[in-house]
Scaffold this motif. Sequence first.
Motif, PDB file in Angstrom:
ATOM      1  N   LEU A   1      11.584   6.754 -11.197  1.00  0.00           N
ATOM      2  CA  LEU A   1      12.641   6.474 -10.808  1.00  0.00           C
ATOM      3  C   LEU A   1      13.382   5.288 -11.387  1.00  0.00           C
ATOM      4  CD1 LEU A   1      11.074   7.492  -6.963  1.00  0.00           C
ATOM      5  CD2 LEU A   1      13.525   8.054  -7.954  1.00  0.00           C
ATOM      6  N   GLY A   2      12.979   5.229 -11.633  1.00  0.00           N
ATOM      7  CA  GLY A   2      13.424   3.440 -12.548  1.00  0.00           C
ATOM      8  C   GLY A   2      12.654   2.333 -12.631  1.00  0.00           C
TER       9      GLY A   2
ATOM     10  N   SER B   1       9.129   5.413  -1.350  1.00  0.00           N
ATOM     11  CA  SER B   1       9.903   5.444  -2.639  1.00  0.00           C
ATOM     12  C   SER B   1      11.237   4.299  -1.461  1.00  0.00           C
ATOM     13  CB  SER B   1      10.503   6.756  -3.389  1.00  0.00           C
ATOM     14  OG  SER B   1       9.157   7.192  -3.137  1.00  0.00           O
ATOM     15  N   PHE B   2      11.467   4.399  -1.057  1.00  0.00           N
ATOM     16  CA  PHE B   2      12.794   3.678  -0.234  1.00  0.00           C
ATOM     17  C   PHE B   2      12.093   2.371   0.192  1.00  0.00           C
ATOM     18  CE2 PHE B   2      15.587   3.386   4.313  1.00  0.00           C
ATOM     19  CZ  PHE B   2      16.337   3.489   3.934  1.00  0.00           C
TER      20      PHE B   2
ATOM     21  N   HIS C   1       0.991  -0.984  -0.337  1.00  0.00           N
ATOM     22  CA  HIS C   1      -0.250  -0.014  -0.228  1.00  0.00           C
ATOM     23  C   HIS C   1       1.261   1.286   0.123  1.00  0.00           C
ATOM     24  CE1 HIS C   1      -3.596  -2.794   0.869  1.00  0.00           C
ATOM     25  NE2 HIS C   1      -2.814  -3.481   1.726  1.00  0.00           N
ATOM     26  N   PHE C   2       0.923   1.637  -1.228  1.00  0.00           N
ATOM     27  CA  PHE C   2       2.688   2.544  -1.439  1.00  0.00           C
ATOM     28  C   PHE C   2       1.542   4.109  -1.029  1.00  0.00           C
ATOM     29  CE2 PHE C   2       6.565   3.729  -3.778  1.00  0.00           C
ATOM     30  CZ  PHE C   2       6.389   5.089  -4.156  1.00  0.00           C
ATOM     31  N   MET C   3       2.393   5.169  -0.704  1.00  0.00           N
ATOM     32  CA  MET C   3       1.395   6.049  -0.365  1.00  0.00           C
ATOM     33  C   MET C   3       1.294   7.296  -1.200  1.00  0.00           C
ATOM     34  SD  MET C   3       2.720   6.710   3.317  1.00  0.00           S
ATOM     35  CE  MET C   3       1.993   8.444   4.179  1.00  0.00           C
ATOM     36  N   PHE C   4       0.144   7.493  -1.921  1.00  0.00           N
ATOM     37  CA  PHE C   4       0.138   8.110  -2.969  1.00  0.00           C
ATOM     38  C   PHE C   4      -0.803   8.772  -3.284  1.00  0.00           C
ATOM     39  CE2 PHE C   4       2.754   9.389  -7.077  1.00  0.00           C
ATOM     40  CZ  PHE C   4       2.052  10.512  -7.396  1.00  0.00           C
ATOM     41  N   GLY C   5      -1.331  10.176  -2.534  1.00  0.00           N
ATOM     42  CA  GLY C   5      -3.375  10.490  -2.583  1.00  0.00           C
ATOM     43  C   GLY C   5      -3.307  10.813  -4.135  1.00  0.00           C
TER      44      GLY C   5
END
Length: 238
Positions: free
Chosen positions: A129-130, A91-92, A76-80
Motif C-alpha cells: 500500500l506504499g 487501512s483507511f 492499534h492496527f487490526m492485523f491478527g
Amino acid sequence: MSIENHQVVSQAAWTEARKQLLAREKQFTRERDELSAARRALPWVRVTERYEFERARGTATLADLFDGKRQLIIYHFMFGPDWQAGCKSCSFWADNFNGIVEHLAHRDVRLIAVSRAPLAKLTAFARRLGWSFEWASSHGSSFNHDFGVSFTPDEIARGKLAYNYEPDYGARNGGGSELPGISVFYNDGDAIYHTYSCYARGLDMLNTAYHYLDLVPAGRNEGDRPMSWLRLRDEYGA
C-alpha cells in the motif's frame, strides 16, 4: 431533507443561513478546544510492564519506540497473527499517516502503528500500500490485550470482550480477536506513562477523509452499514 428535494434559495438567504451555522461551528470549536484541554489534563498511569516489539531495526522495548521523542502515539492496527491482510478500516485510517509523521516529529511526537501479526506480514502489507510510517509487531507480547484491543479465544467465546471501557461490549456487540484503538504515552526520561486511549468512534476525528465527506451534500452516505463500501486502496478497480 435529501439531495433530490433539497431547498434552493437566494444568495442572500443562503448567506444568512450560513452565518447561523457558522455561529454553531464556532461554538463547537470552542467546546472542542475545552475537551482537548480536559483530555490533556487526565491523570497518567505509569507503565511498569516491559513490553517488547519487533521492528525493522530489531527487537525494541516500549521506550525504544519513542526514538528520542517524549511523546508517542500508537495506532492499534487490526492485523491478527493468522490474518493474510490488514483490516480495511484500519487501512483507511493508516492512509492518512505517511505525510504527517515528519510534522509530528517536529512537535516532539512519534506516530507508529502496532499489530500482533509477525513483522514480515506487516512489512509486506505496508509495501503493497506504499506506506512508509513505522509499523511494529507485538507478536508474543500482551501489549495489545493489556490496552484493550486484542482478545483471547475464551473471552470471545464467553462474550466477555471489554472494549472502549465497556465491560459488556462483547455481549452486546459481539466481536473478534482484534479491535482498533489509539494509545498515547509520555516518557520523562525516568519512566513511561500511559496518558490517553480511545476506541470505536473516538477514532473518528483522526480520519481526514471522513471529515471531507462530512462537508459534501451526500455526507458519508453509509446508512446503517458503516464502512460496508470501503475497500483497500488498491482494490477499488476502475
